[in-house]
Structure formats: C-alpha cells, structure tokens
Design an enzyme around this catalytic site. Structure first.
Site, PDB file in Angstrom:
ATOM      1  N   LYS A 290      52.097  35.996   3.505  1.00  0.00           N
ATOM      2  CA  LYS A 290      52.611  37.267   2.983  1.00  0.00           C
ATOM      3  C   LYS A 290      53.744  36.945   2.035  1.00  0.00           C
ATOM      4  O   LYS A 290      54.736  36.318   2.416  1.00  0.00           O
ATOM      5  CB  LYS A 290      53.103  38.155   4.123  1.00  0.00           C
ATOM      6  CG  LYS A 290      53.731  39.455   3.622  1.00  0.00           C
ATOM      7  CD  LYS A 290      54.075  40.387   4.744  1.00  0.00           C
ATOM      8  CE  LYS A 290      54.732  41.659   4.232  1.00  0.00           C
ATOM      9  NZ  LYS A 290      55.048  42.588   5.318  1.00  0.00           N
ATOM     10  N   LYS A 343      48.368  38.496   1.528  1.00  0.00           N
ATOM     11  CA  LYS A 343      48.924  39.746   1.018  1.00  0.00           C
ATOM     12  C   LYS A 343      49.984  39.459  -0.012  1.00  0.00           C
ATOM     13  O   LYS A 343      50.821  38.585   0.240  1.00  0.00           O
ATOM     14  CB  LYS A 343      49.547  40.492   2.209  1.00  0.00           C
ATOM     15  CG  LYS A 343      50.289  41.760   1.878  1.00  0.00           C
ATOM     16  CD  LYS A 343      50.878  42.329   3.147  1.00  0.00           C
ATOM     17  CE  LYS A 343      51.659  43.576   2.837  1.00  0.00           C
ATOM     18  NZ  LYS A 343      52.225  44.150   4.021  1.00  0.00           N
TER      19      LYS A 343
HETATM   20  C1  PBG Z   1      56.254  45.594   6.569  1.00  0.00           C
HETATM   21  C2  PBG Z   1      55.026  45.846   5.787  1.00  0.00           C
HETATM   22  C3  PBG Z   1      54.981  46.032   4.405  1.00  0.00           C
HETATM   23  C4  PBG Z   1      53.679  46.297   4.059  1.00  0.00           C
HETATM   24  C5  PBG Z   1      52.927  46.241   5.226  1.00  0.00           C
HETATM   25  N1  PBG Z   1      53.778  45.961   6.297  1.00  0.00           N
HETATM   26  C6  PBG Z   1      56.065  46.095   3.398  1.00  0.00           C
HETATM   27  C7  PBG Z   1      57.067  45.034   3.362  1.00  0.00           C
HETATM   28  O1  PBG Z   1      56.866  43.903   3.809  1.00  0.00           O
HETATM   29  O2  PBG Z   1      58.138  45.337   2.853  1.00  0.00           O
HETATM   30  C8  PBG Z   1      53.241  46.564   2.668  1.00  0.00           C
HETATM   31  C9  PBG Z   1      51.949  47.223   2.494  1.00  0.00           C
HETATM   32  C10 PBG Z   1      51.733  47.791   1.151  1.00  0.00           C
HETATM   33  O3  PBG Z   1      52.535  47.637   0.204  1.00  0.00           O
HETATM   34  O4  PBG Z   1      50.698  48.438   1.003  1.00  0.00           O
HETATM   35  N2  PBG Z   1      56.200  44.867   7.702  1.00  0.00           N
END
Ligand code: PBG
Length: 422
Positions: A290, A343
C-alpha cells in the site's frame, strides 16, 4: 452496438433447439441467452439470404449422382475482393510469415482468443456506511454515498447481488465524539461495523464481508496507528489494537479481515489473535503493498479521515519503490496472509504483476477513490467514454494479475457486463 456472437458449439449442448435450426436461421440465437446472466457476450449475425433453401426431396444417392453428373446445386460465389480507395499504392506483399492481425480480424476470432475475461465474481464492492438513515452523496466521488447502515446499505447490497457481486468491504464514517488517540471504538462489539455485519449476515448469510482493519476512521489524529507526542506512529502498540479490532469484526461474522494500516508484523499477530479466539476460518487479506498515494484524497473526504497533521509516509510505501514490495510480500506470506493486495491499482500495474509472479496466493488490486473519480470526471466532461474506460481499466487490473478487484465501479461494471442498462 452490442457486438455479440453466439458460440454455436456451446449452443449445441442445449437439447433444443437443434443446431440445424440455428444454422438455417429458424431460431434466433438470442432466444438462447439468459439476459440476466449473460457473461460471454456472443451473438450470431442475422443470415441475409432466403434461408432455409427448399428441399428437393432427393435421396442422398440422387444428390451424389447429380453432382457426379456435373449438376452441382447452386451455392453463392466467393464475393469479389472489396475495392481499395483510388490512389492506394500497388505494392507486392511484405514477406511476413507471421501476421498477428489474422487472429484479430473479426469479432468471433477476437472473442475466441481473448486471454482475460472479467466477471462480476471478480469484484469486491467497497461501501461507505454511517449511522444516519439517509444516504449522503460524497462530493468527491460522484455516484457514491455514505449509506445508512440499516436502509441504503441493505438495498445497495441487494442490487449488487442481483448482478453477481456478492463480496463487499465496509468503511465506516464514525462520529467525531467516538474518535480518540488510541481508536478504541475500533473494537467496540456494538460499534457501527460489527452491528452492520450482524445485520447483513442475518439478511444475506452467503454474502462475503471484508472489513477494513486500521485505526484511521476511529483515530482523533486521522492516522492508521497510535501517534506518540513527537508524531511517531507507534507500531507494536497499534498492532495490539488492530488484533482486538480484527477479533471484534470476526466475532460479528466477518469473512475476511483486511489490515490496511501497513504496520510491521500485524498479519502474524492478527492470525494468532484470530486463531486463539476460535476464528481460524476467518481469512486475512493483507494490504501488502500500500503506497503513500495522493489517489486516496476523495476517500478521506468520504470518511472525514484526513490526517490531522503530517502524512502517512512513515508507514505506507514510497511510490518510487518496487523491490520493497517483495519484502512486504515475503513477510505477509510467511505470517499467514490468505490474499495479497496492491493499492492503488492502475498506476501500480507493475507491482500487481510483481506480486503475481512472486507468490502463489490470490492477488487483489484496489482501484482507489482517486482513480474512480478521475474516470467519473472525465466522463461527465465528455472527455472520455466513462463506460468503456471503466471496463478497460478493470480488465487491465485483471490482466496484470489481480484475481479480485476492489472497485467503486463494482455495481456499474457488473450491470454493464450483464448487458443491463443502468
Ligand atoms: C485507510 C484506508 C484508506 C483507503 C482504504 N483504507 C486511505 C488511507 O490510507 O489514507 C483508501 C481507499 C481509497 O482511496 O479508495 N486505512
């Protein structure tokens, strides 16, 4: 135009109508297609002439004798070569032993040789929920809503199941008054997420529910972990909280818990915590790679979960890094992850392929909020064809190696694949 072609061999396995009826055009192939569940979109073109040709009542032997005697029945000639525009240069053919265009020259060939096909079963539908009874539109994500957990959510899940999307992931909008520096609301067994899981499981026992494991929706600091006075995100203390959160979600009936926090060692710790509480059947989908991405902006608006200060770069990965994804992959595999997630999605296709080639586990891709919103915006501005770009982007994630795709387009794309109009 629905460019669709029925595969006659597939049709043959139907008992009626007979293949011969189809070939003579007496039954339209479309009548064989179940419109609600049309997956491989294939339809034969209409035959143009006066079919069927009338029978002469001759025996097989008479037909053969007629041909031997030189009286072959009429069949249409091969059509003449279509004309080229005047001015087309006359050239001798290039000496090519391989012309890849041969396998692309008609819709039937293209469908036959298509390497990747998307189905609604590949989608996981992320849904935002809140305590309210109304569905509140999310400004930065046209078409997405914070859904009332007892009303709008249940209806949206029903709509998704209707077109074959039977996996969802829940993201809660938590009231500010319940947020704290240690995010303890995350493991309240009667919090919004566990309550919602119980409600959905009661109504749809075979629905697969993924949950998000991270503190940010519950953190008064808007970070995925506990923040020390000097701004450091505390790893092991956060993992302790995440284990309690995952167990609470499993207790409510979650099928797959999905740690999105990027703390070190959380997969192994969560696996042990789940097993110790009797949840060895609950899967873990790890957000393995991520990245600290600006593509999450609209999501943070949706949940009102922007970090109060700083950024997430000390725990999420640097977008410039490739090899580092392998380090995370090895850790998550050895700690017992069931699914590995990359991601964002489209800007990180190389990472999806990297994980696909280096692990035997299923790979997930998250087409995140920013990717969704860009396609929506481009469509509204008539700069791109929203529907086609949506399907292409999902196909590309699948082709790169993602078995499942988390996408806000899940319902829209599934409807489109099922041939339904919105
Ligand atoms: C946070 C989380 C995020 C997303 C999913 N879980 C945002 C972040 O890490 O700030 C993002 C998903 C998206 O942008 O569609 N744990």
């Amino acid at each position: 135009m629905a460019a669709t072609f029925v595969n006659l061999f597939a049709i043959k396995s139907f008992n009626s109508p007979r293949l011969a009826d189809l070939q003579t055009g007496s039954v339209h192939p479309r009548s064989l297609i179940n419109h609600n569940r049309r997956v491989l979109v294939v339809k034969a073109s209409e035959s143009k002439n006066e079919w069927p040709i009338k029978k002469t009542q001759m025996s097989d032997a008479e037909c053969e004798a007629a041909v031997v005697a030189g009286n072959a029945p009429f069949a249409p000639p091969v059509p003449p070569l279509p004309a080229s525009p005047s001015g087309t240069p006359v050239v001798s053919p290039l000496p090519l032993s391989r012309r890849p265009r041969r396998n692309r020259r008609s819709p039937v060939f293209r469908a036959a040789f298509q390497e990747t096909s998307l189905t609604p079963a590949n989608f996981v539908y992320p849904l935002f929920i809140h305590e309210g009874e109304e569905d509140t539109p999310i400004g930065a994500m046209p078409g997405c809503y914070r859904l009332g957990w007892r009303h709008g959510l249940v209806e949206e899940v029903a709509r998704a199941r209707d077109v074959g999307v039977n996996s969802i992931v829940l993201f809660p909008k938590v009231p500010d008054a319940l947020k704290s520096p240690t995010g303890d609301e995350a493991y309240n067994d009667n919090g919004l997420v566990p309550r919602t899981i119980r409600l959905l499981k009661d109504k749809y026992p075979d629905l697969i529910i993924y949950t998000d494991v991270a503190l940010d929706p519950y953190s008064s600091d808007g970070h995925d972990g506990i923040v020390r006075e000097d701004g450091v995100i505390m790893n092991d203390e956060t993992v302790h909280q995440l284990c309690k959160q995952a167990v609470s979600q499993a207790r409510a009936g979650a099928d797959v818990v999905s740690p999105s926090d990027m703390m070190d060692g959380r997969i192994g710790a969560i696996r042990s915590a789940l097993d110790a509480e009797g949840f060895s059947h609950v899967s873990i989908m790890s957000y393995t790679a991520k990245y600290a991405s600006s593509f999450y902006g609209p999501f943070r608006e949706a949940l009102d979960s922007n970090p109060r200060f700083g950024d997430k770069k000390t725990y999420q990965m640097n977008p410039g890094n490739y090899r580092e994804a392998l380090i995370e992959t090895r850790e998550d595999e050895s700690e017992g992850a069931d699914i590995l997630l990359v991601k964002p999605g489209l800007p990180y296709l190389d990472i999806i392929r990297l994980l696909r080639d280096n692990s035997s586990l299923p790979i997930a891709a998250y087409q995140v909020s920013g990717e969704y919103s860009m396609i929506k915006a481009g469509g509204v501005l008539k700069m791109i064809d929203e529907e086609k770009v949506m399907l292409e982007s999902l196909m590309c994630l699948h082709r790169a190696g993602a078995d499942i795709i988390l996408t806000y387009f899940a319902l829209q794309a599934a409807r489109s694949l099922c041939g339904e109009k919105r």
